[in-house]
Enzyme design. Structure first.
Site, PDB file in Angstrom:
ATOM      1  CB  CYS A  41      -2.442   6.665   2.346  1.00 36.49           C
ATOM      2  SG  CYS A  41      -3.741   5.701   3.134  1.00 36.49           S
ATOM      3  CD  GLU A  79      -2.938  -1.096   0.410  1.00 36.50           C
ATOM      4  OE1 GLU A  79      -3.165  -0.031  -0.204  1.00 36.50           O
ATOM      5  OE2 GLU A  79      -3.548  -2.140   0.195  1.00 36.50           O
TER       6      GLU A  79
HETATM    7  P1  NAP Z   1       8.165   5.298   4.622  1.00 35.14           P
HETATM    8  O1  NAP Z   1       9.233   6.246   4.948  1.00 35.14           O
HETATM    9  O2  NAP Z   1       8.178   4.630   3.307  1.00 35.14           O
HETATM   10  O3  NAP Z   1       8.181   4.228   5.805  1.00 35.14           O
HETATM   11  C1  NAP Z   1       7.195   3.220   5.879  1.00 35.14           C
HETATM   12  C2  NAP Z   1       7.703   2.094   6.756  1.00 35.14           C
HETATM   13  O4  NAP Z   1       8.781   1.427   6.096  1.00 35.14           O
HETATM   14  C3  NAP Z   1       8.262   2.545   8.101  1.00 35.14           C
HETATM   15  O5  NAP Z   1       7.907   1.597   9.074  1.00 35.14           O
HETATM   16  C4  NAP Z   1       9.756   2.546   7.854  1.00 35.14           C
HETATM   17  O6  NAP Z   1      10.517   2.390   9.009  1.00 35.14           O
HETATM   18  C5  NAP Z   1       9.877   1.322   6.996  1.00 35.14           C
HETATM   19  N1  NAP Z   1      11.102   1.235   6.218  1.00 35.14           N
HETATM   20  C6  NAP Z   1      11.764   2.227   5.599  1.00 35.14           C
HETATM   21  N2  NAP Z   1      12.818   1.721   4.945  1.00 35.14           N
HETATM   22  C7  NAP Z   1      12.818   0.380   5.170  1.00 35.14           C
HETATM   23  C8  NAP Z   1      13.651  -0.687   4.787  1.00 35.14           C
HETATM   24  N3  NAP Z   1      14.711  -0.485   4.022  1.00 35.14           N
HETATM   25  N4  NAP Z   1      13.359  -1.940   5.219  1.00 35.14           N
HETATM   26  C9  NAP Z   1      12.275  -2.158   5.990  1.00 35.14           C
HETATM   27  N5  NAP Z   1      11.440  -1.180   6.396  1.00 35.14           N
HETATM   28  C10 NAP Z   1      11.703   0.074   5.983  1.00 35.14           C
HETATM   29  O7  NAP Z   1       6.699   5.978   4.738  1.00 35.14           O
HETATM   30  P2  NAP Z   1       6.149   6.919   5.907  1.00 35.14           P
HETATM   31  O8  NAP Z   1       6.870   8.212   5.795  1.00 35.14           O
HETATM   32  O9  NAP Z   1       6.122   6.213   7.215  1.00 35.14           O
HETATM   33  O10 NAP Z   1       4.637   7.092   5.472  1.00 35.14           O
HETATM   34  C11 NAP Z   1       4.199   8.050   4.565  1.00 35.14           C
HETATM   35  C12 NAP Z   1       3.916   7.431   3.231  1.00 35.14           C
HETATM   36  O11 NAP Z   1       3.075   6.294   3.409  1.00 35.14           O
HETATM   37  C13 NAP Z   1       3.140   8.346   2.299  1.00 35.14           C
HETATM   38  O12 NAP Z   1       3.710   8.296   1.023  1.00 35.14           O
HETATM   39  C14 NAP Z   1       1.724   7.761   2.284  1.00 35.14           C
HETATM   40  O13 NAP Z   1       1.028   7.992   1.093  1.00 35.14           O
HETATM   41  C15 NAP Z   1       1.994   6.320   2.489  1.00 35.14           C
HETATM   42  N6  NAP Z   1       0.853   5.664   3.105  1.00 35.14           N
HETATM   43  C16 NAP Z   1       0.117   4.802   2.364  1.00 35.14           C
HETATM   44  C17 NAP Z   1      -0.973   4.178   2.924  1.00 35.14           C
HETATM   45  C18 NAP Z   1      -1.822   3.211   2.132  1.00 35.14           C
HETATM   46  O14 NAP Z   1      -2.641   2.521   2.733  1.00 35.14           O
HETATM   47  N7  NAP Z   1      -1.667   3.133   0.838  1.00 35.14           N
HETATM   48  C19 NAP Z   1      -1.320   4.424   4.251  1.00 35.14           C
HETATM   49  C20 NAP Z   1      -0.538   5.316   4.985  1.00 35.14           C
HETATM   50  C21 NAP Z   1       0.552   5.936   4.395  1.00 35.14           C
HETATM   51  P3  NAP Z   1      11.199   3.633   9.777  1.00 35.14           P
HETATM   52  O15 NAP Z   1      10.078   4.477  10.243  1.00 35.14           O
HETATM   53  O16 NAP Z   1      11.924   2.958  10.872  1.00 35.14           O
HETATM   54  O17 NAP Z   1      12.052   4.328   8.784  1.00 35.14           O
END
Ligand code: NAP
Length: 537
Positions: free
Chosen positions: A308, A269
C-alpha cells in the site's frame, strides 16, 4: 506441515482451513473458496466461512475474552505479546514456506511480512511494559473548571468493552494481522481477525500456533478464514472495525446499515498513490540521484509492487527525466521475474490471476496518458508458465503531459508499475504530489536541508508520513515503504483518514476518553492507578 484442527490435509494434498471462534476451531459448511499458488494456479488451501454463528462468537469474545484481558495489567498484556512473538519466531520456516506457496513471495518479501509482524509484536511488548501495572490511561493533569478551585476535570481512557474486528488486505497476511492485534490486545480489547481470503492460510497458521501455545485467555483472539456473509450485522457501538483494503470496500463498510446505526468506530487504511520527489539539485551521478533510483526500483519490485505504501509516482526535475528513466530502466532490466523458489528470481508473481487482470487494466488506463520507459517485450517468467501464473513485468511509464495528466494521480495500479512525472519547479512537484488526494507516504531525496524540510512541511497536510533522505541517511534509513511501529501509519483522504501504530499513540483508538468531573479528592483517587498518556514509545 503437520495436520491440526485448524489446518487439515485433503486427499489432493491441499489443506482445509478452519475458523477459530468462541474458543474452538470450526470448519465452515459448503464447498469453500480455493487459495491458489500464483506461480501455477494450483489450489493449495480452501477457506470456508459459511454457516458460522458469528453472533455467538462475538458475544463470547465480549463476555469472556474482553474481561479476561482487562483483568491483566498493561505489563502483563505486553508479556503476552512477547510470548506470541517468540512462538511465531519458532515456526518461522513453516510460515515462510506458506508465504512462498500462497502469496508467490520471494524470501525477502516473506521476511518483510513475517519478520515485520514479529518485530512489531516485540516493539509493543517493550513499549507496553513501560505502562506498568495500570489498566487504563490517564491524561493529566486535571483542569480547573469553575471559581471553586476544588472542582476540576480529569481525562481518562478506558479500554472499549467490545470486539475489534480486523479486516485485512491480501498483501500482508502476517504483518497486517499482528500489527493490529498487538495494539488491540495491549489495550485489552479482544480481536476477531478476518484476513483476505486469497492469502488467509498464513494468518490461520499463525493463529493456530498461538492458540496451541495457550498464550492468550480464551476469547481474546478469533479468526475467520473466508468471507462470512453477516460479519458486520452483529456489531454494537462498543465494537470497532479496523479495515485495510481498497477504497471501494472501505466505502461499502462505511455505508453498512449496522455500522451507521450503531455509530461503530472505524479505522480505515485504504489505497494510496504514494510518490517520491528527486530534489532539483540532484544531478545524475550524485549520491542523492542514485539513492532515489535505488529506492524507486526497490519499491516497484518488492512484493511485486503489492504494498500500500509503494511508490507509484516519481517526480523528477525536467532536465534529469531522461537520465532518471534510463537509470531506473537499467536496474529493472536486472530484476529476474519468475518462480520465487529459484535462487536467481528477485520478483515473484502478483497474488492471483484476478490481481494480474486488475494490474493490466490499470496499466491500460495509465498508458492513455503516458509513454513506456521500461516495458519488456516478449516477457517470460523464469521457471513458470505465463498462462498459468500471475506474472507482470516491472513497468516504468512516463507522463506525456505531466501537469495535465489525470490517471497517474487517480489510478492505483497495485503491482510493479510506476509513472515518471517530470517537473519544472519545486512548487509544481509539490502541487502534483498533493494531487494523490491524500496519501500514506511520500519521500524526498535531496542534499539541500532547506528543500527537504520545506517540502516535508508542505506535503504534511496531505500525507501520513514523509521520508526526507539526505546523503547522511542515504544508506541507513528504513525505506520508503516500510511501516515502522513507532511511526504513525495512515493517511488522509483517499488513504482512508485512519491512523495505526505510532508507538503507544495507537492505543488511543481502542480506548474511550472520558472527562471525569469532581472534587480534587475524587480525581486523585481516579488518577491513582492510571498510566500517563500519551507516553513515550
Ligand atoms: P479488498 O478487496 O478491499 O479486501 C480487503 C479486505 O476486505 C479483505 O479481507 C476482503 O475479504 C474484505 N472484504 C471485501 N468486501 C467485504 C465486505 N463487503 N465486508 C467485509 N469484508 C469485506 O482489498 P485487497 O485486494 O485485499 O487489498 C488491496 C488493496 O488494499 C489495495 O488497494 C491497497 O492499496 C490496500 N492496502 C492498504 C493498506 C494500508 O495500510 N493503507 C495496506 C495494504 C493494502 P475477501 O478477501 O474475503 O474478499
Amino acid at each position: 506441515m503437520s495436520d491440526s484442527e485448524a489446518i487439515r490435509t485433503r486427499q489432493d494434498g491441499s489443506y482445509t482451513l478452519a475458523n477459530y471462534l468462541a474458543g474452538q476451531w470450526r470448519p465452515g459448511t459448503g464447498a469453500g473458496t480455493a487459495l491458489r499458488n500464483p506461480v501455477n494456479g494450483e489450489a493449495v488451501a480452501w477457506a470456508n466461512a459459511d454457516g458460522l454463528d458469528l453472533r455467538a462468537a462475538l458475544d463470547f469474545s465480549r463476555k469472556i475474552g474482553g474481561p479476561a484481558l482487562r483483568r491483566l495489567t498493561f505489563a502483563e498484556r505486553a508479556a503476552l505479546l512477547d510470548r506470541i512473538a517468540d512462538t511465531l519466531a519458532a515456526k518461522r520456516p513453516d510460515f515462510e514456506q506458506i508465504a512462498i506457496v500462497n502469496s508467490g513471495n520471494t524470501k525477502l518479501d516473506a521476511a518483510i511480512d513475517i519478520d515485520g509482524a514479529i518485530g512489531t509484536l516485540k516493539f509493543f511488548a517493550r513499549s507496553g511494559a513501560k505502562l506498568g501495572n495500570s489498566r487504563y490511561l490517564r491524561e493529566g493533569p486535571p483542569v480547573r473548571l469553575a471559581r471553586d478551585e476544588n472542582f476540576q476535570a480529569l481525562h481518562i481512557g478506558v479500554p472499549l468493552s467490545g470486539v475489534a474486528i480486523h479486516i485485512n488486505a491480501f498483501n500482508f497476511p502476517a504483518w497486517n494481522l499482528w500489527e493490529k492485534a498487538a495494539v488491540s490486545l495491549l489495550a485489552g480489547v479482544p480481536v476477531l481477525a478476518k484476513p483476505a481470503t486469497a492469502t488467509a492460510w498464513l494468518s490461520v497458521a499463525m493463529v493456530d500456533a498461538v492458540i496451541a501455545a495457550g498464550i492468550l485467555p480464551e476469547g481474546a483472539l478469533s479468526i475467520v478464514a473466508g468471507r462470512p456473509k453477516d460479519l458486520l450485522d452483529h456489531l454494537g457501538f462498543e465494537d470497532v472495525i479496523v479495515f485495510t483494503g481498497s477504497t471501494a470496500t472501505a466505502q461499502s463498510i462505511r455505508e453498512h446499515p449496522r455500522v451507521l446505526s450503531q455509530a461503530v468506530r472505524l479505522n480505515i487504511e485504504a489505497d494510496s498513490l504514494n510518490s517520491c520527489i528527486l530534489g532539483p539539485e540532484a544531478a545524475p551521478g550524485s549520491p542523492t540521484f542514485d539513492f532515489c533510483v535505488g529506492e524507486v526500483v526497490r519499491e516497484m519490485t518488492v512484493k511485486a509492487g503489492q504494498k500500500c505504501t509503494a511508490i507509484r509516482r516519481v517526480f523528477v526535475p525536467q532536465q534529469h527525466a531522461d537520465a532518471a528513466a534510463e537509470a531506473i530502466a537499467s536496474k529493472l532490466a536486472q530484476v529476474v521475474v519468475g518462480d520465487p523458489n529459484l535462487a536467481e528470481v528477485k520478483m515473484g508473481p502478483v497474488v492471483s490471476k484476478a490481481q494480474q487482470s486488475a494490474v493490466e487494466d490499470g496499466m491500460a488506463q495509465l498508458q492513455k496518458e503516458t509513454k513506456p520507459r521500461y516495458l519488456p517485450k516478449d516477457f517470460r517468467p523464469a521457471g513458470a508458465d505465463p498462462a498459468k501464473g500471475a506474472f507482470v513485468p516491472p513497468t516504468l511509464l512516463q507522463a506525456t503531459d505531466p501537469v495535465n495528466a489525470v490517471s497517474p494521480h487517480e489510478v492505483e495500479v497495485f503491482g510493479p508499475v510506476a509513472t515518471l512525472l517530470p517537473y519544472a519547479s519545486p512548487e509544481q512537484a509539490i502541487a502534483m504530489a498533493k494531487r494523490g488526494g491524500g496519501s500514506l507516504v511520500a519521500s524526498i531525496f535531496s542534499e539541500d536541508p532547506g528543500f527537504l524540510s520545506n517540502t516535508a512541511l508542505a506535503l504534511s497536510s496531505t500525507h501520513g508520513r514523509v521520508l526526507a533522505v539526505d546523503p547522511a541517511i542515504g544508506k541507513s534509513h528504513t525505506g520508503h515503504g516500510i511501516v515502522m511501529p513507532m511511526c504513525t501509519h495512515g493517511g488522509p483522504g483517499r488513504a482512508g483518514s485512519g491512523e495505526e501504530l505510532g508507538g503507544l499513540r495507537g492505543l488511543r483508538f481502542y480506548h474511550q476518553r472520558t472527562a471525569i468531573q469532581g472534587s480534587r479528592a475524587t480525581l486523585e483517587m481516579a488518577a491513582k492507578d492510571g498510566a500517563d498518556f500519551p507516553s513515550p514509545a
